[in-house]
Design an enzyme around this catalytic site. Sequence first.
Site, PDB file in Angstrom:
ATOM      1  N   GLU A   1      -1.542   4.103   0.369  1.00 55.68           N
ATOM      2  CA  GLU A   1      -0.368   3.343   0.819  1.00 55.68           C
ATOM      3  C   GLU A   1       0.374   4.116   1.913  1.00 55.68           C
ATOM      4  O   GLU A   1       0.790   3.551   2.927  1.00 55.68           O
ATOM      5  CB  GLU A   1       0.560   3.102  -0.374  1.00 55.68           C
TER       6      GLU A   1
ATOM      7  N   ASP B   1       0.708   2.685   5.713  1.00 55.67           N
ATOM      8  CA  ASP B   1       2.038   2.482   6.290  1.00 55.67           C
ATOM      9  C   ASP B   1       2.075   3.001   7.728  1.00 55.67           C
ATOM     10  O   ASP B   1       2.597   2.340   8.641  1.00 55.67           O
ATOM     11  CB  ASP B   1       3.074   3.196   5.424  1.00 55.67           C
TER      12      ASP B   1
ATOM     13  N   ASP C   1       3.038  -2.883  -1.548  1.00 52.48           N
ATOM     14  CA  ASP C   1       2.347  -1.589  -1.472  1.00 52.48           C
ATOM     15  C   ASP C   1       0.836  -1.760  -1.356  1.00 52.48           C
ATOM     16  O   ASP C   1       0.167  -0.992  -0.653  1.00 52.48           O
ATOM     17  CB  ASP C   1       2.645  -0.752  -2.727  1.00 52.48           C
TER      18      ASP C   1
ATOM     19  N   GLU D   1      -0.470  -2.207   2.184  1.00 51.94           N
ATOM     20  CA  GLU D   1      -0.535  -0.940   2.917  1.00 51.94           C
ATOM     21  C   GLU D   1      -1.718  -0.098   2.448  1.00 51.94           C
ATOM     22  O   GLU D   1      -2.414   0.511   3.264  1.00 51.94           O
ATOM     23  CB  GLU D   1       0.770  -0.162   2.737  1.00 51.94           C
TER      24      GLU D   1
END
Length: 221
Positions: free
Chosen positions: A41, A45, A113, A116
Amino acid sequence: MEELFEKLNLKPKNISLYKTAFAHSSYANEHKLKKDYERLEFLGDAVLDLVVADYLYSNYSETEGEMTKVRASYVCENALFEYSISLGLNQYIKMGHGEETTGGKYKKAIVADIFEAFVGAIYLDLGYATARRFVLKVIVPYIENPNITFFEDYKSALQEAVQTSKKSLYYDLVEESGPSHDKTFVMEVKIDNIVYGRGKGSSKKEAEQEAAKEALAKLAK
């Protein structure tokens, strides 16, 4: 998971990366796994930020501040949740029994989440070009649709919530670090002199929004 890859026209090389991308910490703990999706994640991101920033820079002529705001609106939690749900990624999340029975597969933070983490897995497995192509295919239709907006003004929402109870609300700068061209600010929001939220950002306004978001989450409990 094969049908997902078929639908997205992806040909994975390392399937274990994607299994990790869908493994919530509660599932990892129950099954004594060494990894959950959190590291992927983190990586995803960063990939998302770069892809969207590059797209905006190449296709629009807005100022830095305007582009920052637009990017934030398409990589915020609400947006990531929408992308995940539209692709059906939440159906593949592995989570502990307790988390699943309380509707974990539809909890905004978890579902956001996962998007990502999935991007992070694609990046590691198939490279930046494939990750970029995937992200743009998902996000650009939203950017080009003027009727869709994701970003929430958490400060305004918090102000409205507090006004109804006539409590005092103010923000404090508690930390400032980094060189002048790359500063990081930490703000706290206080309601009746009690700290309800703390946020970090590259500007005071961004940090205030994060602090307000945290405060709203506490008020909602």
